[in-house]
Scaffold this motif. Structure first.
Motif, PDB file in Angstrom:
ATOM      1  N   GLN A 125       0.822  -1.201   0.000  1.00 13.94           N
ATOM      2  CA  GLN A 125       0.000   0.000   0.000  1.00 13.94           C
ATOM      3  C   GLN A 125       0.867   1.266   0.000  1.00 13.94           C
ATOM      4  O   GLN A 125       1.873   1.332   0.693  1.00 13.94           O
ATOM      5  CB  GLN A 125      -0.965  -0.007   1.190  1.00 13.94           C
ATOM      6  N   HIS A 126       0.446   2.271  -0.760  1.00 12.31           N
ATOM      7  CA  HIS A 126       1.212   3.509  -0.863  1.00 12.31           C
ATOM      8  C   HIS A 126       0.267   4.655  -1.219  1.00 12.31           C
ATOM      9  O   HIS A 126      -0.820   4.428  -1.771  1.00 12.31           O
ATOM     10  CB  HIS A 126       2.323   3.370  -1.910  1.00 12.31           C
ATOM     11  N   PRO A 127       0.634   5.902  -0.935  1.00 13.69           N
ATOM     12  CA  PRO A 127      -0.284   7.032  -1.118  1.00 13.69           C
ATOM     13  C   PRO A 127      -0.739   7.254  -2.557  1.00 13.69           C
ATOM     14  O   PRO A 127      -1.832   7.772  -2.781  1.00 13.69           O
ATOM     15  CB  PRO A 127       0.526   8.235  -0.612  1.00 13.69           C
ATOM     16  N   ALA A 128       0.079   6.867  -3.533  1.00 13.13           N
ATOM     17  CA  ALA A 128      -0.268   7.122  -4.932  1.00 13.13           C
ATOM     18  C   ALA A 128      -0.966   5.955  -5.608  1.00 13.13           C
ATOM     19  O   ALA A 128      -1.221   5.990  -6.813  1.00 13.13           O
ATOM     20  CB  ALA A 128       0.998   7.479  -5.722  1.00 13.13           C
ATOM     21  N   MET A 129      -1.324   4.932  -4.844  1.00 14.07           N
ATOM     22  CA  MET A 129      -1.983   3.768  -5.436  1.00 14.07           C
ATOM     23  C   MET A 129      -3.340   4.139  -6.014  1.00 14.07           C
ATOM     24  O   MET A 129      -3.976   5.098  -5.578  1.00 14.07           O
ATOM     25  CB  MET A 129      -2.143   2.656  -4.393  1.00 14.07           C
ATOM     26  N   LEU A 130      -3.758   3.380  -7.023  1.00 14.37           N
ATOM     27  CA  LEU A 130      -5.057   3.596  -7.672  1.00 14.37           C
ATOM     28  C   LEU A 130      -5.277   5.087  -7.966  1.00 14.37           C
ATOM     29  O   LEU A 130      -6.239   5.691  -7.482  1.00 14.37           O
ATOM     30  CB  LEU A 130      -6.185   3.053  -6.794  1.00 14.37           C
ATOM     31  N   PRO A 131      -4.429   5.701  -8.786  1.00 13.52           N
ATOM     32  CA  PRO A 131      -4.506   7.148  -8.992  1.00 13.52           C
ATOM     33  C   PRO A 131      -5.809   7.620  -9.611  1.00 13.52           C
ATOM     34  O   PRO A 131      -6.170   8.795  -9.482  1.00 13.52           O
ATOM     35  CB  PRO A 131      -3.316   7.429  -9.915  1.00 13.52           C
ATOM     36  N   TRP A 132      -6.529   6.745 -10.263  1.00 12.13           N
ATOM     37  CA  TRP A 132      -7.769   7.090 -10.955  1.00 12.13           C
ATOM     38  C   TRP A 132      -9.012   6.894 -10.090  1.00 12.13           C
ATOM     39  O   TRP A 132     -10.120   7.231 -10.502  1.00 12.13           O
ATOM     40  CB  TRP A 132      -7.916   6.206 -12.201  1.00 12.13           C
ATOM     41  N   LEU A 133      -8.833   6.366  -8.878  1.00 11.95           N
ATOM     42  CA  LEU A 133      -9.990   6.004  -8.048  1.00 11.95           C
ATOM     43  C   LEU A 133     -10.762   7.244  -7.609  1.00 11.95           C
ATOM     44  O   LEU A 133     -10.214   8.156  -6.993  1.00 11.95           O
ATOM     45  CB  LEU A 133      -9.523   5.230  -6.817  1.00 11.95           C
ATOM     46  N   ALA A 134     -12.056   7.273  -7.924  1.00 12.02           N
ATOM     47  CA  ALA A 134     -12.915   8.392  -7.514  1.00 12.02           C
ATOM     48  C   ALA A 134     -13.387   8.193  -6.079  1.00 12.02           C
ATOM     49  O   ALA A 134     -13.509   7.063  -5.595  1.00 12.02           O
ATOM     50  CB  ALA A 134     -14.117   8.492  -8.446  1.00 12.02           C
ATOM     51  N   THR A 135     -13.673   9.294  -5.401  1.00 12.60           N
ATOM     52  CA  THR A 135     -14.180   9.224  -4.026  1.00 12.60           C
ATOM     53  C   THR A 135     -15.690   9.025  -4.069  1.00 12.60           C
ATOM     54  O   THR A 135     -16.460   9.980  -4.162  1.00 12.60           O
ATOM     55  CB  THR A 135     -13.829  10.500  -3.254  1.00 12.60           C
ATOM     56  N   ASP A 136     -16.109   7.764  -4.028  1.00  8.27           N
ATOM     57  CA  ASP A 136     -17.529   7.444  -4.086  1.00  8.27           C
ATOM     58  C   ASP A 136     -18.024   7.045  -2.696  1.00  8.27           C
ATOM     59  O   ASP A 136     -17.313   7.191  -1.696  1.00  8.27           O
ATOM     60  CB  ASP A 136     -17.799   6.345  -5.118  1.00  8.27           C
ATOM     61  N   ALA A 137     -19.248   6.547  -2.625  1.00  6.01           N
ATOM     62  CA  ALA A 137     -19.847   6.208  -1.339  1.00  6.01           C
ATOM     63  C   ALA A 137     -19.060   5.138  -0.596  1.00  6.01           C
ATOM     64  O   ALA A 137     -18.908   5.205   0.632  1.00  6.01           O
ATOM     65  CB  ALA A 137     -21.292   5.752  -1.542  1.00  6.01           C
ATOM     66  N   LEU A 138     -18.531   4.158  -1.318  1.00  3.48           N
ATOM     67  CA  LEU A 138     -17.795   3.087  -0.657  1.00  3.48           C
ATOM     68  C   LEU A 138     -16.438   3.589  -0.149  1.00  3.48           C
ATOM     69  O   LEU A 138     -15.992   3.192   0.938  1.00  3.48           O
ATOM     70  CB  LEU A 138     -17.606   1.902  -1.603  1.00  3.48           C
ATOM     71  N   VAL A 139     -15.780   4.443  -0.896  1.00  3.86           N
ATOM     72  CA  VAL A 139     -14.526   5.026  -0.424  1.00  3.86           C
ATOM     73  C   VAL A 139     -14.786   5.853   0.838  1.00  3.86           C
ATOM     74  O   VAL A 139     -14.048   5.771   1.828  1.00  3.86           O
ATOM     75  CB  VAL A 139     -13.865   5.894  -1.511  1.00  3.86           C
ATOM     76  N   ARG A 140     -15.867   6.627   0.819  1.00  2.00           N
ATOM     77  CA  ARG A 140     -16.204   7.431   2.007  1.00  2.00           C
ATOM     78  C   ARG A 140     -16.545   6.542   3.203  1.00  2.00           C
ATOM     79  O   ARG A 140     -16.146   6.834   4.338  1.00  2.00           O
ATOM     80  CB  ARG A 140     -17.362   8.378   1.684  1.00  2.00           C
ATOM     81  N   LEU A 141     -17.273   5.450   2.957  1.00  2.00           N
ATOM     82  CA  LEU A 141     -17.601   4.532   4.044  1.00  2.00           C
ATOM     83  C   LEU A 141     -16.329   3.910   4.624  1.00  2.00           C
ATOM     84  O   LEU A 141     -16.199   3.770   5.851  1.00  2.00           O
ATOM     85  CB  LEU A 141     -18.538   3.437   3.542  1.00  2.00           C
ATOM     86  N   THR A 142     -15.404   3.549   3.764  1.00  2.00           N
ATOM     87  CA  THR A 142     -14.145   2.966   4.216  1.00  2.00           C
ATOM     88  C   THR A 142     -13.387   3.952   5.104  1.00  2.00           C
ATOM     89  O   THR A 142     -12.882   3.585   6.177  1.00  2.00           O
ATOM     90  CB  THR A 142     -13.276   2.565   3.013  1.00  2.00           C
ATOM     91  N   CYS A 143     -13.319   5.205   4.670  1.00  2.00           N
ATOM     92  CA  CYS A 143     -12.641   6.229   5.466  1.00  2.00           C
ATOM     93  C   CYS A 143     -13.361   6.456   6.793  1.00  2.00           C
ATOM     94  O   CYS A 143     -12.728   6.631   7.843  1.00  2.00           O
ATOM     95  CB  CYS A 143     -12.552   7.535   4.677  1.00  2.00           C
ATOM     96  N   GLU A 144     -14.692   6.415   6.748  1.00  2.00           N
ATOM     97  CA  GLU A 144     -15.481   6.584   7.967  1.00  2.00           C
ATOM     98  C   GLU A 144     -15.195   5.467   8.959  1.00  2.00           C
ATOM     99  O   GLU A 144     -15.039   5.708  10.167  1.00  2.00           O
ATOM    100  CB  GLU A 144     -16.966   6.612   7.605  1.00  2.00           C
TER     101      GLU A 144
END
Length: 300
Positions: free
Chosen positions: A13-32
């Protein structure tokens, strides 16, 4: 026969991984779930990135978010598999449980493994350039176990920290290439047996579904029903991941190409070394989702 979909494990894992990934509902849920605002900023902190719970939850959520952002523009995969904790995303992508359940399971899995690691601090060491016979002997001499089999001369060893240090010194003397992984637990070794038993109890009452896609396991072969899914997910925590056999199973489906979802390109590289006639690429190779879907379609 289409393409194979594989999900990475932790350690790359690294900060620049998946550079194209949009911040969608699942990304927000993961961060939450992780209590963070910007996951890339958090990954810039080596201590946070190496934390077992952070890594398992983040990679499960982001892997599934990445796949969901690609899936509408791609056909159904011919086969799916996941590497280590990547199995949670793989089983969810195959319809065994929801993304939210996958996040719940990632958290429970990591906490159970952390409890084992608190009793016996350990980690993982990737070793290449030595035969499996030599690696087995190295484990016997140093007190480690083979955590993951990647190929004829490549494996990941796991166990207590002092034993890992001894094994690395011995392997380097044999001119092997060694890479300590960014993990704080001896995954897929007998030191995780209590975690595997706990996870089996967690899975037991859950109403899992039969896979909707061809799904292969690290601990067994093809997963055909919910009962097999529960057994496979729990067993692999304390048992050697047979990624070499998993790749053989995927290849036997006659796939035209392979897509790795997650950080880095390690699985794609291992695949290309084993099956150079069937190309594999990683999501981290691309700057856009459109580039990924275009590459997959070009092999149909």
């Amino acid at each position: 026969m289409g393409f194979a979909l594989i999900f990475s494990g932790q350690g790359m894992q690294h900060p620049a991984m998946l550079p194209w990934l949009a911040t969608d509902a699942l990304v927000r849920l993961t961060c939450e779930r992780l209590g963070v605002g910007d996951w890339r900023q958090q990954l810039a902190d080596p201590a946070w990135a190496a934390n077992n719970r952070n890594a398992q939850c983040l990679l499960t959520g982001l892997g599934l978010a990445a796949w969901q952002q690609l899936a509408n523009d791609l056909p159904v995969p011919a086969a799916i598999a996941g590497y280590s904790v990547g199995e949670l995303a793989a089983f969810s992508a195959a319809g065994v449980f929801t993304a939210e359940t996958a996040l719940d399971l990632a958290n429970d899995r990591a906490e159970a493994m952390d409890r084992c690691a608190a009793e016996t601090p350990g980690g993982l060491l990737a070793v290449s350039g030595l035969s499996m016979e030599v690696l087995d002997a190295l484990c016997q001499d140093t007190g480690l176990a083979v955590a993951i089999r990647n190929g004829v001369d490549s494996a990941v060893l796991g166990g207590p920290l002092a034993a890992l240090a001894r094994a690395e010194r011995a392997a380097l003397q044999l001119h092997a290439h060694c890479t300590p992984l960014k993990v704080s637990v001896a995954s897929h070794t007998p030191w995780m047996r209590a975690a595997a038993e706990h996870f089996a109890q967690t899975l037991a009452p859950l109403p899992l579904q039969r896979p909707r896609s061809v799904l292969f396991s690290n601990a067994a072969d093809r997963v055909l029903d919910a009962a097999q899914a529960k057994t496979a997910l729990a067993t692999q925590i304390a048992q050697t991941v047979r990624w070499d056999e998993c790749m053989d199973n995927l290849h036997a489906r006659g796939v035209h190409c392979v897509l790795e979802v997650g950080p880095g390109q390690a699985l794609a590289r291992i695949w290309n070394q084993r099956y150079p006639e069937v190309p594999a690429r990683a999501c981290d190779d691309f700057r856009s989702a459109a580039g990924i879907t275009s590459w997959i379609h070009s092999h149909y």
